[in-house]
Design a protein around this motif. Structure first.
Motif, PDB file in Angstrom:
ATOM      1  N   VAL A  10       0.851  -1.200   0.000  1.00 52.18           N
ATOM      2  CA  VAL A  10       0.000   0.000   0.000  1.00 52.18           C
ATOM      3  C   VAL A  10       0.882   1.244   0.000  1.00 52.18           C
ATOM      4  CG1 VAL A  10      -1.621   1.365   1.396  1.00 52.18           C
ATOM      5  CG2 VAL A  10      -2.032  -1.078   1.030  1.00 52.18           C
ATOM      6  N   GLY A  11       1.941   1.227   0.797  1.00 54.20           N
ATOM      7  CA  GLY A  11       2.881   2.350   0.806  1.00 54.20           C
ATOM      8  C   GLY A  11       3.572   2.540  -0.533  1.00 54.20           C
ATOM      9  N   VAL A  12       3.931   1.437  -1.180  1.00 54.18           N
ATOM     10  CA  VAL A  12       4.556   1.507  -2.510  1.00 54.18           C
ATOM     11  C   VAL A  12       3.584   2.141  -3.495  1.00 54.18           C
ATOM     12  CG1 VAL A  12       5.383   0.139  -4.478  1.00 54.18           C
ATOM     13  CG2 VAL A  12       6.120  -0.445  -2.162  1.00 54.18           C
ATOM     14  N   MET A  13       2.348   1.690  -3.459  1.00 53.86           N
ATOM     15  CA  MET A  13       1.358   2.226  -4.388  1.00 53.86           C
ATOM     16  C   MET A  13       1.097   3.706  -4.122  1.00 53.86           C
ATOM     17  SD  MET A  13      -2.232   0.583  -5.408  1.00 53.86           S
ATOM     18  CE  MET A  13      -3.391   1.473  -6.393  1.00 53.86           C
ATOM     19  N   ARG A  14       1.022   4.087  -2.873  1.00 51.08           N
ATOM     20  CA  ARG A  14       0.825   5.498  -2.506  1.00 51.08           C
ATOM     21  C   ARG A  14       1.997   6.342  -3.015  1.00 51.08           C
ATOM     22  NH1 ARG A  14      -0.221   5.281   3.159  1.00 51.08           N
ATOM     23  NH2 ARG A  14      -2.362   4.826   2.549  1.00 51.08           N
ATOM     24  N   ALA A  15       3.208   5.849  -2.827  1.00 47.80           N
ATOM     25  CA  ALA A  15       4.391   6.574  -3.301  1.00 47.80           C
ATOM     26  C   ALA A  15       4.404   6.654  -4.825  1.00 47.80           C
ATOM     27  CB  ALA A  15       5.660   5.906  -2.779  1.00 47.80           C
ATOM     28  N   ALA A  16       4.015   5.564  -5.490  1.00 46.38           N
ATOM     29  CA  ALA A  16       3.968   5.556  -6.956  1.00 46.38           C
ATOM     30  C   ALA A  16       2.967   6.584  -7.470  1.00 46.38           C
ATOM     31  CB  ALA A  16       3.606   4.160  -7.464  1.00 46.38           C
TER      32      ALA A  16
END
Length: 142
Positions: free
Chosen positions: A122-128
């Motif tokens: 979820v953090g990766v997707m938010r950062a992306a």
């Protein structure tokens, strides 16, 4: 490339979410057996690692900041840890292959690690998404 990073991280998140469904399928299949967890095993040992590598590649090609790339690598490490936890739990079964309190406790860590992996993705997707929208990624996100 940044939009592709968002899409691939979303697909990775969906694959992780499906893992919980596939684990439940295995747990509730009657009569149970190793084949009950086939979808869970295939997804966890082949599809998710491949998607992790693709997500890392997209992060690098999107010229994500180092901390975002590092965050993107973390799910792959957690997937490797998942396999190690499962093997360790199997090592603590009794002579007949039945679960023991120790193997069940270690096996429970497999679920906890899976929850952690979902939160990381979820953090990766938010950062992306922030990267794709040209919004600076704050320290707390990645």
């Amino acid at each position: 490339m940044r939009r592709l990073f968002v899409i691939v991280s979303g697909v990775l998140l969906a694959a992780f979410a499906l893992q919980f469904v596939f684990a439940a399928v295995g747990a509730f299949t009657e009569p149970g057996g190793d084949d009950s967890y086939a979808l869970h095993s295939i997804t966890g040992m082949a599809i998710i690692p491949a998607l992790c590598l693709l997500t890392i590649l997209c992060a690098v090609l999107a010229r994500a900041p180092g901390r975002v790339v590092g965050l993107t690598v973390l799910p792959l490490g957690l997937v490797i840890l998942q396999a190690l936890i499962a093997m360790l739990a199997g090592a603590f079964t009794d002579a007949s292959g039945a679960s023991t309190p120790v193997s069940l406790t270690i096996g429970g860590l497999h679920a906890v690690n899976g929850i952690i992996a979902v939160h990381v993705v979820v953090g990766v997707m938010r950062a992306a998404k922030m990267l794709a929208d040209d919004v600076p990624v704050p320290q707390g996100v990645a």
